[in-house]
Write a protein that holds these residues in place. Structure first.
Motif, short mmCIF file in Angstrom:
data_model
loop_
_atom_site.label_atom_id
_atom_site.label_comp_id
_atom_site.label_asym_id
_atom_site.label_seq_id
_atom_site.Cartn_x
_atom_site.Cartn_y
_atom_site.Cartn_z
N ARG A 153 0.83 -1.19 0.00
CA ARG A 153 0.00 0.00 0.00
C ARG A 153 0.86 1.25 0.00
NH1 ARG A 153 -3.13 -1.84 4.70
NH2 ARG A 153 -2.15 -0.03 5.65
N ASP A 154 0.31 2.35 -0.48
CA ASP A 154 1.06 3.60 -0.54
C ASP A 154 1.01 4.37 0.77
OD1 ASP A 154 1.78 3.14 -3.17
OD2 ASP A 154 -0.02 4.12 -3.95
N ASP A 155 0.14 3.96 1.68
CA ASP A 155 0.04 4.68 2.95
C ASP A 155 0.67 3.84 4.05
OD1 ASP A 155 -1.90 2.71 2.72
OD2 ASP A 155 -3.27 3.69 4.11
N GLY A 156 0.92 4.47 5.18
CA GLY A 156 1.47 3.75 6.32
C GLY A 156 2.95 3.98 6.48
N ALA A 157 3.42 3.82 7.70
CA ALA A 157 4.81 4.10 8.05
C ALA A 157 5.79 3.12 7.42
CB ALA A 157 4.97 4.08 9.57
N LEU A 158 5.30 1.96 6.96
CA LEU A 158 6.17 0.94 6.39
C LEU A 158 5.75 0.58 4.97
CD1 LEU A 158 6.37 -1.29 9.59
CD2 LEU A 158 8.23 0.10 8.64
N ALA A 159 5.13 1.50 4.29
CA ALA A 159 4.58 1.23 2.97
C ALA A 159 5.64 0.69 2.02
CB ALA A 159 3.96 2.51 2.39
N GLY A 160 5.34 -0.44 1.41
CA GLY A 160 6.19 -1.02 0.40
C GLY A 160 7.38 -1.81 0.90
N ARG A 161 7.60 -1.85 2.19
CA ARG A 161 8.75 -2.57 2.72
C ARG A 161 8.39 -4.04 3.01
NH1 ARG A 161 11.37 2.16 6.64
NH2 ARG A 161 11.26 3.77 5.03
N TRP A 162 9.44 -4.84 3.15
CA TRP A 162 9.27 -6.24 3.49
C TRP A 162 9.74 -6.50 4.92
CZ3 TRP A 162 7.02 -10.54 1.63
CH2 TRP A 162 6.55 -10.52 0.31
N ALA A 163 8.87 -7.14 5.69
CA ALA A 163 9.19 -7.51 7.07
C ALA A 163 9.11 -9.03 7.21
CB ALA A 163 8.21 -6.85 8.04
N LEU A 164 9.99 -9.57 8.03
CA LEU A 164 9.95 -10.97 8.41
C LEU A 164 9.60 -11.06 9.89
CD1 LEU A 164 10.56 -14.05 8.17
CD2 LEU A 164 12.96 -13.48 8.59
N VAL A 165 8.61 -11.87 10.21
CA VAL A 165 8.23 -12.12 11.60
C VAL A 165 8.42 -13.60 11.89
CG1 VAL A 165 6.41 -11.97 13.34
CG2 VAL A 165 6.52 -10.25 11.52
N THR A 166 9.23 -13.94 12.88
CA THR A 166 9.37 -15.33 13.30
C THR A 166 8.39 -15.62 14.43
OG1 THR A 166 11.10 -14.95 14.96
CG2 THR A 166 11.82 -15.26 12.68
N GLY A 167 8.03 -16.90 14.56
CA GLY A 167 7.01 -17.24 15.55
C GLY A 167 5.70 -16.55 15.24
N ALA A 168 5.37 -16.47 13.93
CA ALA A 168 4.26 -15.63 13.48
C ALA A 168 2.90 -16.29 13.59
CB ALA A 168 4.50 -15.21 12.03
N SER A 169 2.84 -17.57 13.89
CA SER A 169 1.56 -18.29 13.79
C SER A 169 0.58 -17.96 14.90
CB SER A 169 1.81 -19.80 13.75
OG SER A 169 2.44 -20.23 14.94
N GLN A 170 1.06 -17.39 16.01
CA GLN A 170 0.15 -17.14 17.12
C GLN A 170 0.72 -16.04 18.01
OE1 GLN A 170 -0.04 -20.99 19.00
NE2 GLN A 170 1.87 -20.71 20.11
N GLY A 171 -0.08 -15.61 18.98
CA GLY A 171 0.38 -14.70 20.03
C GLY A 171 0.95 -13.40 19.53
N LEU A 172 2.07 -13.00 20.13
CA LEU A 172 2.69 -11.73 19.79
C LEU A 172 3.15 -11.69 18.34
CD1 LEU A 172 4.82 -10.98 22.98
CD2 LEU A 172 2.66 -9.94 22.31
N GLY A 173 3.65 -12.80 17.83
CA GLY A 173 4.11 -12.80 16.45
C GLY A 173 2.98 -12.52 15.48
N ARG A 174 1.84 -13.15 15.72
CA ARG A 174 0.68 -12.92 14.85
C ARG A 174 0.23 -11.47 14.93
NH1 ARG A 174 -4.82 -13.28 13.84
NH2 ARG A 174 -5.36 -14.87 12.28
N GLY A 175 0.19 -10.93 16.14
CA GLY A 175 -0.23 -9.55 16.31
C GLY A 175 0.73 -8.57 15.65
N CYS A 176 2.02 -8.85 15.74
CA CYS A 176 3.01 -7.98 15.10
C CYS A 176 2.89 -8.03 13.59
CB CYS A 176 4.42 -8.39 15.53
SG CYS A 176 4.83 -7.98 17.24
N ALA A 177 2.66 -9.22 13.03
CA ALA A 177 2.52 -9.35 11.59
C ALA A 177 1.34 -8.53 11.07
CB ALA A 177 2.36 -10.82 11.22
N LEU A 178 0.22 -8.59 11.76
CA LEU A 178 -0.95 -7.82 11.34
C LEU A 178 -0.71 -6.32 11.48
CD1 LEU A 178 -3.74 -10.07 12.89
CD2 LEU A 178 -3.26 -9.76 10.46
N ALA A 179 -0.04 -5.91 12.55
CA ALA A 179 0.24 -4.49 12.76
C ALA A 179 1.18 -3.95 11.69
CB ALA A 179 0.83 -4.27 14.15
N LEU A 180 2.17 -4.74 11.30
CA LEU A 180 3.08 -4.32 10.23
C LEU A 180 2.32 -4.19 8.92
CD1 LEU A 180 6.00 -6.70 11.22
CD2 LEU A 180 6.15 -4.20 11.26
#
Length: 254
Positions: A7-34
């Motif tokens: 997306r063109d909006d947002g503080a991280l627009a167009g960037r790639w992030a890797l989240v480990t332990g992403a399937s649940q808990g804090l990892g899942r929440g961080c992935a959605l927030a990013l």
């Protein structure tokens, strides 16, 4: 980071992030927030079914998602997955575990299992990510620490040992990577109700211990921890490296 999907909006627009332990808990929440801030997100964990569901939620936000079914303790394979990503601007080094025990009862197998994931795997995942970022001249690594990386907690000698180590590792990483364009920081949450903590938080004596020590009188929310991660991942924290951001409701203040 122009020319990348997202997306063109947002503080991280167009960037790639890797989240480990992403399937649940804090990892899942961080992935959605990013993703909510415009980042494309690579999701690394062992549970394919949960990762595919999460990837669908992320794509519904108008950004890309990539599923990486991997145990981060498989150092060489995880590094190969990271090398194969199309781009990498942010690492949320979140995978971790705990096995509450009295210090006198800790056995070598439990020590090795917790230390292997919380410290050894975190170290080498960060190393693989940093190599990508240094090549690009820019990046942000956010290591998931804990208030247990700052103070001792009941029944958590091994967990505390690993999180104190993550805090020290992150500072040293920031020193080594200074001048490369890569920043390194920690987020240090207090207790959050997740799959990993739910059973203990149901125990009245332990819950009383937690409630007495969180000055704001409640558990942290996943979204509150994720907000701190997003801040450190973004250019809003461009002058922040080698530090730790507690999301602890005042636990460390007394």
């Amino acid at each position: 980071m122009g020319g990348q999907a997202g997306r063109d909006d947002g503080a991280l627009a167009g960037r790639w992030a890797l989240v480990t332990g992403a399937s649940q808990g804090l990892g899942r929440g961080c992935a959605l927030a990013l993703a909510d801030e415009g980042a494309n997100v690579a999701l690394m964990a062992r549970n394919r079914e949960k990762l595919e569901v999460l990837a669908g939620e992320i794509r519904d936000r108008g950004v890309e998602a990539r599923v990486l079914v991997r145990d981060v303790s498989e150092i060489d394979a995880a590094a190969a997955d990271i090398a194969d990503l199309p781009h990498l601007d942010v690492l949320v080094n979140n995978a971790g575990t705990n096995a509450p025990q009295s210090f006198l009862d800790v056995d070598p197998e439990t020590f090795d299992r917790v230390a292997n994931l919380n410290l050894r795997a975190a170290f080498f995942v960060a190393q693989a990510a940093a190599r990508r970022m240094v090549e690009q001249g820019r990046g942000s690594i956010v290591n998931m620490s804990s208030q247990a990386g700052h103070v001792g907690l009941k029944l958590r000698t091994v967990y505390c040992a690993t999180k104190f180590a993550v805090e020290g590792m992150s500072k040293a990483m920031a020193v080594d990577l200074a001048g490369t364009g890569v920043r390194v920081n920690c987020v240090a949450p207090t207790f959050v109700r997740t799959e990993m903590t739910a059973a203990q938080l149901e125990q009245p004596e332990f819950r009383d211990y937690v409630d007495r020590n969180i000055l704001l009188g409640r558990l942290a929310e996943v979204s509150e921890v994720a907000a701190a991660v997003v801040f450190l991942a973004s250019d809003r924290a461009a002058m922040v490296t080698g530090t730790s951001l507690p999301v602890d409701g005042g636990w460390l203040a007394h």
